[in-house]
Design a protein around this motif. Structure first.
Motif, PDB file in Angstrom:
ATOM      1  N   LEU A 217       0.341  -1.266   0.336  1.00 18.72           N
ATOM      2  CA  LEU A 217       0.091   0.186  -0.471  1.00 18.72           C
ATOM      3  C   LEU A 217       1.046   1.177  -0.060  1.00 18.72           C
ATOM      4  O   LEU A 217       1.392   1.134   0.913  1.00 18.72           O
ATOM      5  CB  LEU A 217      -0.798  -0.187   1.148  1.00 18.72           C
ATOM      6  N   VAL A 218       1.394   2.299  -0.659  1.00 18.95           N
ATOM      7  CA  VAL A 218       1.217   3.027  -1.142  1.00 18.95           C
ATOM      8  C   VAL A 218       1.133   4.191  -0.735  1.00 18.95           C
ATOM      9  O   VAL A 218      -0.637   4.454  -1.053  1.00 18.95           O
ATOM     10  CB  VAL A 218       2.183   3.355  -2.480  1.00 18.95           C
ATOM     11  N   SER A 219       1.336   5.430   0.254  1.00 19.55           N
ATOM     12  CA  SER A 219       1.401   6.581   0.364  1.00 19.55           C
ATOM     13  C   SER A 219       1.125   7.479  -0.258  1.00 19.55           C
ATOM     14  O   SER A 219       2.410   7.939  -0.443  1.00 19.55           O
ATOM     15  CB  SER A 219       1.425   6.747   1.728  1.00 19.55           C
ATOM     16  N   ALA A 220       0.411   7.765  -1.125  1.00 14.34           N
ATOM     17  CA  ALA A 220       0.376   9.065  -1.953  1.00 14.34           C
ATOM     18  C   ALA A 220       1.094  10.009  -1.416  1.00 14.34           C
ATOM     19  O   ALA A 220       1.806  11.012  -2.303  1.00 14.34           O
ATOM     20  CB  ALA A 220      -0.130   9.142  -3.026  1.00 14.34           C
ATOM     21  N   ASN A 221       0.905  11.056  -0.353  1.00 11.51           N
ATOM     22  CA  ASN A 221       1.129  12.130  -0.160  1.00 11.51           C
ATOM     23  C   ASN A 221       2.949  11.485   1.202  1.00 11.51           C
ATOM     24  O   ASN A 221       3.158  13.203   2.022  1.00 11.51           O
ATOM     25  CB  ASN A 221       0.046  12.464   0.765  1.00 11.51           C
ATOM     26  N   ASP A 222       3.411  10.929   1.347  1.00 15.24           N
ATOM     27  CA  ASP A 222       4.353  10.477   1.691  1.00 15.24           C
ATOM     28  C   ASP A 222       5.205  11.353   1.974  1.00 15.24           C
ATOM     29  O   ASP A 222       6.088  11.684   0.792  1.00 15.24           O
ATOM     30  CB  ASP A 222       4.963   8.774   2.146  1.00 15.24           C
ATOM     31  N   THR A 223       6.033  12.283   3.073  1.00 19.51           N
ATOM     32  CA  THR A 223       6.540  13.148   2.748  1.00 19.51           C
ATOM     33  C   THR A 223       8.541  12.586   3.941  1.00 19.51           C
ATOM     34  O   THR A 223       9.392  13.261   4.633  1.00 19.51           O
ATOM     35  CB  THR A 223       6.827  14.190   3.789  1.00 19.51           C
ATOM     36  N   VAL A 224       8.129  11.215   4.191  1.00 16.61           N
ATOM     37  CA  VAL A 224       9.095  10.601   5.268  1.00 16.61           C
ATOM     38  C   VAL A 224       9.821   9.557   3.965  1.00 16.61           C
ATOM     39  O   VAL A 224      10.852   9.627   3.260  1.00 16.61           O
ATOM     40  CB  VAL A 224       8.798   9.616   6.168  1.00 16.61           C
ATOM     41  N   ILE A 225       8.667   8.172   3.504  1.00 15.66           N
ATOM     42  CA  ILE A 225       9.525   7.525   2.175  1.00 15.66           C
ATOM     43  C   ILE A 225       9.162   7.513   1.368  1.00 15.66           C
ATOM     44  O   ILE A 225       7.780   8.369   0.991  1.00 15.66           O
ATOM     45  CB  ILE A 225       9.374   6.272   2.836  1.00 15.66           C
ATOM     46  N   PRO A 226       9.350   8.573   0.387  1.00 12.28           N
ATOM     47  CA  PRO A 226       9.006   9.103  -1.216  1.00 12.28           C
ATOM     48  C   PRO A 226       8.257   8.764  -1.921  1.00 12.28           C
ATOM     49  O   PRO A 226       8.112   7.029  -1.805  1.00 12.28           O
ATOM     50  CB  PRO A 226      10.365   9.864  -1.904  1.00 12.28           C
ATOM     51  N   PRO A 227       7.070   8.579  -2.306  1.00 20.09           N
ATOM     52  CA  PRO A 227       6.267   7.812  -3.160  1.00 20.09           C
ATOM     53  C   PRO A 227       6.779   6.897  -4.186  1.00 20.09           C
ATOM     54  O   PRO A 227       6.530   5.811  -4.955  1.00 20.09           O
ATOM     55  CB  PRO A 227       5.115   8.583  -3.749  1.00 20.09           C
ATOM     56  N   ALA A 228       7.688   7.727  -4.624  1.00 18.26           N
ATOM     57  CA  ALA A 228       8.386   7.487  -6.346  1.00 18.26           C
ATOM     58  C   ALA A 228       8.731   5.968  -5.746  1.00 18.26           C
ATOM     59  O   ALA A 228       9.735   4.976  -5.800  1.00 18.26           O
ATOM     60  CB  ALA A 228       8.974   8.277  -6.681  1.00 18.26           C
TER      61      ALA A 228
END
Length: 268
Positions: A217-228
């Motif tokens: 499950l990708v978190s699209a607004n993640d600022t810890v582990i970049p979504p890319a």
């Protein structure tokens, strides 16, 4: 007499039909649900899974939430394996953030599925820090001054001391959990556990995802582990991948979505 014999025959046929139906249904009905084991990540503790655990228990799943020592993938995986050793039957093993590196290094034959939630999924020989490479995967805000270091007591480290990383109080809400309320962020901050710096640098061992079906499950607004970085890791391990519009802590801000992904893995 003919009527009596007919009634008896009909009764026997109905009884046999009911017995056959019960025999057909019983094995499926008796099949136990897998146990869900939830492994927390860095800068958090077991309470980060409270919402997801409650949701899954409401669906009938047995749920176990072990403590993750946050000392390094090898050491922490051994601790989780002790927990798994006490569970009979199939297991779905779930990791959030750094917890993904831990479940990657965990090996138990009862684990039938792996679920990564905005998590590291390193290849063998890789440290988790590679997924934060700012050249390939820009966007992480987990940098000084938000990221701080401190010396901590650690009975397992040389000399009884270790260098740990943690998120500064002033940055915790904005960087780690921007999509939760102030009150929830304050509670999460109070439960923050620091991570041994070595944990980010330790090469990962043989990977569990190489031989176990996985979900990501990708978190699209993640600022810890970049979504890319998350999408890259999910693709590399061949995971069933979905995305949620959430920060790094979707397990807190959107526990129902996370529980749905785990339930999908459990029912596969």
């Amino acid at each position: 007499m003919k009527i009596i014999r007919f009634v008896r025959a009909a009764f026997v046929m109905l009884a046999l039909a009911a017995l056959a139906g019960a025999m057909a249904v019983s094995p499926a009905a008796a099949k136990p649900l897998p146990t869900i084991v939830l492994v927390h990540g860095a800068f958090a503790d077991t309470t980060s899974w409270d919402g997801v655990a409650a949701n899954l228990r409401g669906r009938g799943y047995p749920v176990v939430v072990p403590d993750n020592p946050l000392r390094g993938p090898g050491y922490d995986a051994a601790a989780i394996e002790k927990t798994l050793g006490g569970i009979s039957g199939p297991v779905v093993l779930v990791g959030h953030s750094y917890g993904g590196a831990v479940i990657t290094n965990t090996h138990n034959p009862n684990v039938k599925a792996l679920v990564y939630v905005a998590a590291f999924a390193p290849a063998q020989g890789e440290p988790v820090a590679l997924a934060l490479d700012p050249i390939r995967f820009p966007g992480s805000q987990l940098l000084p001054p938000a990221l701080q270091m401190k010396v901590v007591d650690d009975a397992h480290a040389f000399g009884g001391k270790n260098l740990d990383a943690y998120i500064a109080d002033s940055s915790f809400h904005k960087v780690f959990a921007p999509d939760v309320s102030d009150a929830t962020a304050a509670t999460m901050l109070a439960h923050q556990k620091s991570l041994a710096v070595w944990a980010n640098l330790e090469p990962s061992g043989p990977t569990s995802w190489s031989s176990t079906p996985s979900w990501y499950l990708v978190s699209a607004n993640d600022t810890v582990i970049p979504p890319a970085a998350q999408r890259f890791m999910a693709g590399r391990i061949g995971a069933h991948t979905s995305e949620v519009q959430a920060s790094h802590v979707a397990l807190v801000s959107q526990p129902g979505v996370v529980a749905d992904v785990i339930a999908a893995a459990a029912s596969s």
